[in-house]
Design an enzyme around this catalytic site. Structure first.
Site, PDB file in Angstrom:
ATOM      1  N   GLU A  92      -6.315  -8.205  -0.241  1.00  0.00           N
ATOM      2  CA  GLU A  92      -6.688  -8.168   1.180  1.00  0.00           C
ATOM      3  C   GLU A  92      -8.162  -7.839   1.319  1.00  0.00           C
ATOM      4  O   GLU A  92      -8.683  -6.969   0.617  1.00  0.00           O
ATOM      5  CB  GLU A  92      -5.922  -7.060   1.910  1.00  0.00           C
ATOM      6  CG  GLU A  92      -4.460  -7.290   2.102  1.00  0.00           C
ATOM      7  CD  GLU A  92      -3.840  -6.127   2.863  1.00  0.00           C
ATOM      8  OE1 GLU A  92      -4.563  -5.421   3.590  1.00  0.00           O
ATOM      9  OE2 GLU A  92      -2.632  -5.909   2.706  1.00  0.00           O
ATOM     10  N   GLU A 100       0.831  -1.213   0.000  1.00  0.00           N
ATOM     11  CA  GLU A 100       0.000   0.000   0.000  1.00  0.00           C
ATOM     12  C   GLU A 100       0.866   1.263   0.000  1.00  0.00           C
ATOM     13  O   GLU A 100       0.843   2.049   0.959  1.00  0.00           O
ATOM     14  CB  GLU A 100      -0.954   0.010   1.191  1.00  0.00           C
ATOM     15  CG  GLU A 100      -2.010  -1.069   1.125  1.00  0.00           C
ATOM     16  CD  GLU A 100      -3.089  -0.924   2.176  1.00  0.00           C
ATOM     17  OE1 GLU A 100      -2.849  -0.260   3.190  1.00  0.00           O
ATOM     18  OE2 GLU A 100      -4.171  -1.506   1.978  1.00  0.00           O
TER      19      GLU A 100
END
Ligand code: GLA
EC number: 3.2.1.23
Length: 655
Positions: free
Chosen positions: A305, A153
């Protein structure tokens, strides 16, 4: 070029982030047993392992990872191996404070959390490259390794001195001369003219509104610097394993990264998705992110995720009620995912995320959440061979562009009563509720595959993008544009007339006199519906084929909606039902129909390859008409003409 299919090999990847360094090795054996029982075939390892792999500067400890890789391989589980560069060990910041990012107020972001690295720091980049090099050399050829996951991320900003120096170099490449920069940034305003490159700064804390083009360029620069960090590590792992795909996980619709540009540099596009289980529009948010990720991937993508239950970063963190994890996971598959993964495998007992759910929660093997994870593993094993590599067709493209978002959502704008993502969600919701499947596209992408192009809001458009829209209409395509579109150019310079002249002509607008933003609780009455957020004082040029007027108030009788041929302009945000009905009509006129006719509200239908996914987002059972005979891949039952879906139920129908 390696692809997701090289890792999935005809299955859906199922698993999640696995952080074995948090557990004694006995637990690893318990983990692989449970993984096998749950149908897990892939784990993402090493995301936050830097301190464990390089405990002191230059040292390496791969022994534990060797044992782990061998163990999961013995159990038939593949590894998505992460470079650990999102969370440097404390020694790096301690020895090299230049690796720490600085925020716009001049505050250092210290270690003790994560993502405390400066994308611009040469020292950070050197250390990140070194550990990546050794990791890739060590595990290239390991039979468990299926894919690379770079960093995690990417999302940091840096306003420090090294970032400032790189920003100047980046601007030098973009503009060539200071004169060109001064022109682009409009520095005649407020005495901001630059006479020396050293005077140019990141948009640090300032007394009042900052130069908007400086802010816009800093956002572009930040996305590009993070991308440089990504590609540097990607190139290292590629050198060692040219046949393995490489990805990095996006945050959904996150403002800091031009994901269109990034996706071009990835073999596999992956995303992390955490809709709020209590949000009545959680499923639609999921659908939006899934549609966008699929469009970036131009095919199957990876749900890297999600949460099996609650997250730990909302005000109140609600678990997923029974069935919701399965429903939202299968929704992702319906919309093109060939991998369904979680953060994380085993719930941590310590650390900042110990209250975040996992595939194996604190309740353990018998916990409801884990039991549902097992059931889903079995479901995915059934449908995987039918979905792997197949495509989702869409006749509609919703246009989205980060640069326009960056230019539009700044201080000093006409209204702060809404943000760009709200508008994007509202338009996507209308299509979703009309059961119309949509792709996303960049405004300069090839639009020829689409009959209908929807522009919720593209405040800043390049000339090339405007030409692209005009060409789409000239070819016979339908175009629907929402308000605040075509207002500025790529330097955030307002186009003469407040909307680009070519677009005004396209829609039949002579003059845009004024913008009339609405308050949060205010609506604009239009003929047949109410508008929200915004309204406009438009003088038509008499060439429109159809108009829908505002009724009452200052704008009485002026057009809220104009249609000229196949080009529509909507100068407000119609309330949800009205926007849904408008888009359903426009799409039907253009020959674009829902995946299935006569669907009840709350049921989502998506076609992927030759499969029809039916997803019941409601709490009550519902019967759906599906003419003909089908095989439900989940129940293995034959379905004729209708199928009943229980609460949060799903059917995956094959011909
Ligand atoms: C992100 C991160 C994970 C974890 C989850 C928690 O997606 O990538 O490491 O922090 O959020 O929701």
């Amino acid at each position: 070029m390696p692809r997701l299919g090289d890792a999935t090999r005809g299955r859906i990847l199922y698993g999640g982030d696995y952080n074995p360094e948090q557990w004694p090795e006995e637990t690893w054996h318990e983990d692989v047993r449970l993984m096998r029982a749950a149908g897990v075939n892939s784990v993402t390892v090493g995301v936050f392992s830097w301190a464990k792999l390089e405990p002191r500067p230059g040292q390496r400890d791969f022994a534990w990872l060797d044992r782990l890789m061998d163990l999961v391989h013995e159990h038939g589980i593949g590894v998505v191996l992460a470079t650990p560069t999102a969370s440097p060990p404390p020694w790096l910041g301690h020895l090299h404070p230049d690796t720490l990012p600085v925020d716009q107020d001049g505050r250092t972001e210290w270690w003790g959390g994560r993502q405390h690295f400066s994308h611009s720091s040469a020292t950070y980049r050197r250390h990140a490259a070194a550990i990546t090099e050794d990791l890739a050399a060590r595990y290239a050829g390991h039979p468990a390794l299926t894919m690379w996951h770079i960093n995690n991320e990417y999302c940091t900003y840096d306003y420090g001195d090294e970032a400032a120096a790189r920003f100047r170099r980046w601007l030098g490449n973009r503009y060539g001369t200071l004169d060109a920069l001064n022109t682009a940034w409009g520095t005649a305003f407020w005495s901001q003219g630059y006479g020396d490159w050293d005077e140019v700064m990141p948009p640090r804390h300032a007394h009042y509104l900052k130069n908007p083009t400086q802010v816009l360029d800093f956002r572009r620069f930040t996305s590009d610097m993070l991308l440089e960090c990504y590609t540097a590590e990607r190139d290292i792992v590629r050198r060692h394993t040219p046949d393995l795909p490489v990805t990095t996980n996006f945050m959904p619709l996150w403002s800091g990264q031009d994901a269109w540009r990034w996706a071009e540099e990835e073999d596999v596009v992956s995303v992390d998705l955490y809709p709020d289980p209590r949000d009545p529009l959680g499923a639609q948010h999921g659908a939006l992110v899934q549609d966008m990720t699929r469009s970036q991937a131009r095919g199957p993508w990876m749900l890297m995720e999600q949460a099996a239950g609650a997250v730990n970063w909302r005000g109140a963190n609600h678990p997923k009620p029974r069935g919701l994890n399965r429903l939202w996971s299968l929704q992702a598959v319906a919309r093109g995912a060939d991998a369904v993964c979680y953060f994380q495998w085993r719930q941590s007992r310590q650390g900042a995320e110990k209250f975040h759910s996992a595939m194996v929660g604190h309740a353990g093997e018998q916990g409801r959440t884990h039991q549902e994870v097992r059931q889903l593993g079995a479901d995915l094993a059934k449908i995987g061979p039918h979905t792997a590599g197949t495509h989702v067709g869409a006749g509609i493209a919703v246009l989205h562009d980060w640069h326009s978002w960056w230019a539009g959502d700044q201080d000093g704008r006409p209204s702060t009563r809404f943000d760009y993502p709200d508008v994007l969600h509202a338009w996507h919701r209308a299509l979703w509720e009309a059961h119309l499947t949509t792709d996303f596209a960049h405004p300069e992408h090839d639009l020829t595959p689409y009959r209908v192009v929807v522009v919720p809001q593209l405040y800043a458009l390049t000339d090339a993008a405007i030409d692209n829209l005009l060409a789409h209409v000239r070819r016979g395509g339908t175009l629907v544009c929402g308000f605040l579109t075509g207002v500025a150019d790529e330097d955030d310079r307002i186009r003469p007339g407040g909307i680009d002249a070519r677009l005004r002509q396209l829609f039949g607008i002579r003059t845009l006199h004024e913008w009339w933003p609405l308050e949060t609780d205010e609506t604009a009455v239009c003929d047949g519906f109410r508008g929200t957020l915004w309204s406009e004082e438009i003088e038509p040029d008499g060439t429109a084929d159809e108009t829908v007027p505002y009724k009452g108030g200052e704008l009485d009788g002026l057009p809220a909606v104009l249609r000229k041929g196949r080009a529509w302009y909507v100068s407000t945000l119609p309330e949800p039902d009205a926007l849904r009905d408008l888009l359903a009509r426009i799409c039907a006129d253009a020959g674009v129909r829902p995946a299935l006719a006569g669907l009840p509200a709350g049921v989502e239908a998506v076609r992927r390859g030759d499969l029809l996914f039916l997803l019941n987002h409601g709490r009550d059972p519902v019967t759906v008409g599906v003419p003909g005979t089908h095989r439900d891949l989940l129940t293995e039952a034959t379905v004729t003409d209708r199928v009943t879906l229980g609460r949060h139920g799903v059917a995956v129908l094959a011909p």
